[in-house]
Design a protein around this motif. Structure first.
Motif, PDB file in Angstrom:
ATOM      1  N   VAL A 146       0.836  -1.204   0.000  1.00  0.00           N
ATOM      2  CA  VAL A 146       0.000   0.000   0.000  1.00  0.00           C
ATOM      3  C   VAL A 146       0.868   1.250   0.000  1.00  0.00           C
ATOM      4  O   VAL A 146       0.584   2.229  -0.702  1.00  0.00           O
ATOM      5  CB  VAL A 146      -0.946  -0.014   1.208  1.00  0.00           C
ATOM      6  N   TRP A 147       1.957   1.230   0.766  1.00  0.00           N
ATOM      7  CA  TRP A 147       2.832   2.397   0.861  1.00  0.00           C
ATOM      8  C   TRP A 147       3.478   2.687  -0.492  1.00  0.00           C
ATOM      9  O   TRP A 147       3.645   3.851  -0.884  1.00  0.00           O
ATOM     10  CB  TRP A 147       3.895   2.158   1.931  1.00  0.00           C
ATOM     11  N   VAL A 148       3.846   1.627  -1.220  1.00  0.00           N
ATOM     12  CA  VAL A 148       4.436   1.815  -2.549  1.00  0.00           C
ATOM     13  C   VAL A 148       3.402   2.404  -3.503  1.00  0.00           C
ATOM     14  O   VAL A 148       3.691   3.338  -4.256  1.00  0.00           O
ATOM     15  CB  VAL A 148       4.984   0.481  -3.088  1.00  0.00           C
ATOM     16  N   LEU A 149       2.174   1.881  -3.472  1.00  0.00           N
ATOM     17  CA  LEU A 149       1.126   2.401  -4.352  1.00  0.00           C
ATOM     18  C   LEU A 149       0.857   3.875  -4.080  1.00  0.00           C
ATOM     19  O   LEU A 149       0.718   4.686  -5.010  1.00  0.00           O
ATOM     20  CB  LEU A 149      -0.162   1.592  -4.158  1.00  0.00           C
ATOM     21  N   MET A 150       0.788   4.244  -2.810  1.00  0.00           N
ATOM     22  CA  MET A 150       0.529   5.642  -2.476  1.00  0.00           C
ATOM     23  C   MET A 150       1.714   6.540  -2.863  1.00  0.00           C
ATOM     24  O   MET A 150       1.534   7.686  -3.259  1.00  0.00           O
ATOM     25  CB  MET A 150       0.202   5.777  -0.997  1.00  0.00           C
ATOM     26  N   THR A 151       2.918   6.002  -2.757  1.00  0.00           N
ATOM     27  CA  THR A 151       4.095   6.775  -3.137  1.00  0.00           C
ATOM     28  C   THR A 151       4.093   7.081  -4.632  1.00  0.00           C
ATOM     29  O   THR A 151       4.556   8.144  -5.061  1.00  0.00           O
ATOM     30  CB  THR A 151       5.373   5.998  -2.752  1.00  0.00           C
ATOM     31  N   LEU A 152       3.551   6.159  -5.431  1.00  0.00           N
ATOM     32  CA  LEU A 152       3.537   6.325  -6.882  1.00  0.00           C
ATOM     33  C   LEU A 152       2.256   6.968  -7.395  1.00  0.00           C
ATOM     34  O   LEU A 152       2.098   7.124  -8.608  1.00  0.00           O
ATOM     35  CB  LEU A 152       3.708   4.957  -7.561  1.00  0.00           C
ATOM     36  N   SER A 153       1.361   7.354  -6.508  1.00  0.00           N
ATOM     37  CA  SER A 153       0.025   7.742  -6.950  1.00  0.00           C
ATOM     38  C   SER A 153      -0.041   9.092  -7.643  1.00  0.00           C
ATOM     39  O   SER A 153      -1.031   9.404  -8.285  1.00  0.00           O
ATOM     40  CB  SER A 153      -0.948   7.735  -5.763  1.00  0.00           C
ATOM     41  N   SER A 154       0.990   9.915  -7.523  1.00  0.00           N
ATOM     42  CA  SER A 154       0.929  11.230  -8.163  1.00  0.00           C
ATOM     43  C   SER A 154       1.860  11.379  -9.342  1.00  0.00           C
ATOM     44  O   SER A 154       1.658  12.260 -10.183  1.00  0.00           O
ATOM     45  CB  SER A 154       1.253  12.333  -7.147  1.00  0.00           C
ATOM     46  N   ALA A 156      -4.374   3.322 -10.624  1.00  0.00           N
ATOM     47  CA  ALA A 156      -4.971   4.585 -10.191  1.00  0.00           C
ATOM     48  C   ALA A 156      -6.404   4.372  -9.721  1.00  0.00           C
ATOM     49  O   ALA A 156      -6.864   5.044  -8.796  1.00  0.00           O
ATOM     50  CB  ALA A 156      -4.931   5.600 -11.326  1.00  0.00           C
ATOM     51  N   ALA A 157      -7.106   3.419 -10.350  1.00  0.00           N
ATOM     52  CA  ALA A 157      -8.487   3.142  -9.946  1.00  0.00           C
ATOM     53  C   ALA A 157      -8.568   2.503  -8.571  1.00  0.00           C
ATOM     54  O   ALA A 157      -9.648   2.444  -7.969  1.00  0.00           O
ATOM     55  CB  ALA A 157      -9.164   2.237 -10.982  1.00  0.00           C
ATOM     56  N   LEU A 158      -7.430   2.020  -8.061  1.00  0.00           N
ATOM     57  CA  LEU A 158      -7.387   1.464  -6.700  1.00  0.00           C
ATOM     58  C   LEU A 158      -7.380   2.544  -5.629  1.00  0.00           C
ATOM     59  O   LEU A 158      -7.672   2.266  -4.465  1.00  0.00           O
ATOM     60  CB  LEU A 158      -6.146   0.587  -6.525  1.00  0.00           C
ATOM     61  N   MET A 159      -7.026   3.766  -5.987  1.00  0.00           N
ATOM     62  CA  MET A 159      -6.879   4.804  -4.982  1.00  0.00           C
ATOM     63  C   MET A 159      -8.182   5.091  -4.221  1.00  0.00           C
ATOM     64  O   MET A 159      -8.160   5.230  -3.001  1.00  0.00           O
ATOM     65  CB  MET A 159      -6.321   6.090  -5.611  1.00  0.00           C
ATOM     66  N   PRO A 160      -9.345   5.178  -4.882  1.00  0.00           N
ATOM     67  CA  PRO A 160     -10.578   5.352  -4.106  1.00  0.00           C
ATOM     68  C   PRO A 160     -10.868   4.168  -3.185  1.00  0.00           C
ATOM     69  O   PRO A 160     -11.457   4.331  -2.118  1.00  0.00           O
ATOM     70  CB  PRO A 160     -11.669   5.499  -5.183  1.00  0.00           C
ATOM     71  N   VAL A 161     -10.454   2.968  -3.610  1.00  0.00           N
ATOM     72  CA  VAL A 161     -10.630   1.784  -2.759  1.00  0.00           C
ATOM     73  C   VAL A 161      -9.776   1.927  -1.503  1.00  0.00           C
ATOM     74  O   VAL A 161     -10.236   1.661  -0.381  1.00  0.00           O
ATOM     75  CB  VAL A 161     -10.266   0.500  -3.527  1.00  0.00           C
ATOM     76  N   LEU A 162      -8.531   2.355  -1.680  1.00  0.00           N
ATOM     77  CA  LEU A 162      -7.662   2.561  -0.525  1.00  0.00           C
ATOM     78  C   LEU A 162      -8.236   3.630   0.400  1.00  0.00           C
ATOM     79  O   LEU A 162      -8.138   3.522   1.628  1.00  0.00           O
ATOM     80  CB  LEU A 162      -6.263   2.959  -0.979  1.00  0.00           C
TER      81      LEU A 162
END
Length: 300
Positions: free
Chosen positions: A30-38, A90-96
Motif C-alpha cells: 500500500v505504501w508503494v502504491l501511495m508513493t507512486l500515486s501522483s 490509479a483506480a485502486l486509490m478510491p478503494v484505498l
C-alpha cells in the motif's frame, strides 16, 4: 436466523475480493502504491520515501505490483527505469481511501496531548497506516469468507459458517477464526450460539463493495488503451492488459528537486481517478526512526 444461501454471484464477488486483498496484503504494498500515486518515479526516488525498506524488500514489492498490472515498469535505458501506476492502479486509490476511512473510524487510537492546547485527543494515524491495520484484521485466512457469509445471512451458527466459509474443513476448525474475529470486535455471539456482525463488522460492507467493484471491472474499463507515440505518460500507455515492461522509450526530462531539499517521504498526490493524498498520508510526522509495525486488532 437467516438460513438462505448466498446468491450464485456472491462466490464470484468473494473470489475477487480475496484476490485483491492478497494483492494489497504484503507489507509495504500500500505504501508503494501511495508513493507512486501522483507521479512516475525512478527507483532511487522511491527509496528515500520508504527509507527503512532494504533493497531486497522494495524490488519484490515493485515486481509483485507490476505483475498484478497496477504498477508499470518502463525502461528508457539500462540504468533509467521508471515506475508509475497504471490506470488500473490509479483506480485502486478510491478503494484505498475507503479502507483508510473505515480504519480511521473503527480502529482504536491512543489519546495524546494536543501540542497547542494540551487537551487529550485521539492520535492522528496516517491513512497508509490505517489501511495496513485494517487489512491485518480481514486478510487472515478464512476471515473474509466468514465476514462475507455473515453479511449475506445476517446471523449463522458455527456449523453453517464452517460449511459455507470453510468447505473441506471440519467443524472444529472454524472456532479459531471465529474467536479471532470476536476478539478483533468484528463479530459477536448471542446467547443461543449464533454469530453476527458487530457495528464495525457491518460497516465493512462499503469496503467490500468497493473492492468487489474494482476486482470485477474488466481491464478495458480501468486501463486507457491508446496508440503509442502520442507523448503520453508511461503509466497511461500500455502494450497489453497486464504488460509491465514496454519497449524502451526516449527518456523524459527528470524533474528538478528544489535547491537544498531532498525528496521527502510524505507526498502531495492527486491521482485523476482517486483521492488527493495530502502530505502526511504516508507518515503522520517526519520519517520515523523505525517502521511503524501494525499489531493487528482494534487496539493497533
Amino acid at each position: 436466523m437467516a438460513t438462505t444461501a448466498p446468491p450464485p454471484s456472491a462466490s464470484h464477488d468473494l473470489s475477487g475480493v480475496t484476490k485483491t486483498l492478497d494483492l494489497l496484503a504484503p507489507r509495504w504494498s500500500v505504501w508503494v502504491l501511495m508513493t507512486l500515486s501522483s507521479q512516475t518515479l525512478r527507483y532511487a526516488e522511491i527509496k528515500p520515501r520508504l527509507p527503512w525498506l532494504a533493497d531486497g524488500q522494495l524490488h519484490p514489492r515493485l515486481r509483485h505490483l507490476a505483475s498484478a498490472g497496477v504498477v508499470e515498469r518502463t525502461e528508457y535505458a539500462p540504468r533509467h527505469v521508471t515506475y508509475g501506476l497504471t490506470s488500473r492502479g490509479a483506480a485502486l486509490m478510491p478503494v484505498l481511501a475507503t479502507i483508510a476511512s473505515w480504519g480511521d473510524t473503527y480502529l482504536e487510537k491512543d489519546l495524546v496531548a494536543n501540542k497547542a492546547t494540551g487537551e487529550m485527543e485521539p492520535e492522528r494515524i496516517p491513512p497508509a497506516q490505517n489501511i495496513d491495520d485494517a487489512l491485518a484484521l480481514i486478510v487472515p485466512r478464512h476471515a473474509t469468507p466468514i465476514l462475507w457469509s455473515l453479511q449475506t445471512r445476517g446471523s449463522a451458527t458455527a456449523k453453517s459458517l464452517a460449511t459455507e466459509a470453510m468447505p473441506g474443513y471440519g467443524l472444529t476448525a472454524v472456532y479459531k477464526p471465529l474467536e479471532r474475529l470476536a476478539e478483533d470486535g468484528l463479530i459477536t455471539a448471542n446467547g443461543s450460539g449464533d454469530y453476527q456482525l458487530s457495528a464495525s463488522g457491518r460497516a465493512l460492507s462499503p469496503l467490500f463493495q468497493a473492492i468487489s467493484a474494482w476486482a470485477a471491472a474488466p481491464p478495458a474499463a480501468t486501463d486507457a488503451r491508446r496508440p503509442r507515440g502520442q507523448g503520453l505518460a508511461p503509466s497511461q500507455n500500455r502494450s497489453g492488459p497486464w504488460a509491465t515492461t514496454p519497449s524502451r522509450r526516449p527518456a523524459p526530462a527528470s524533474p528538478a528537486a528544489p535547491a537544498g531539499r531532498a525528496a521527502g517521504p510524505a507526498l502531495t498526490t492527486a491521482s485523476p481517478n482517486g483521492p488527493a493524498w495530502k502530505a502526511g498520508d504516508l507518515f503522520s510526522h517526519q520519517i520515523p526512526a523505525r517502521p511503524i509495525s501494525p499489531t493487528g486488532g482494534p487496539r493497533r
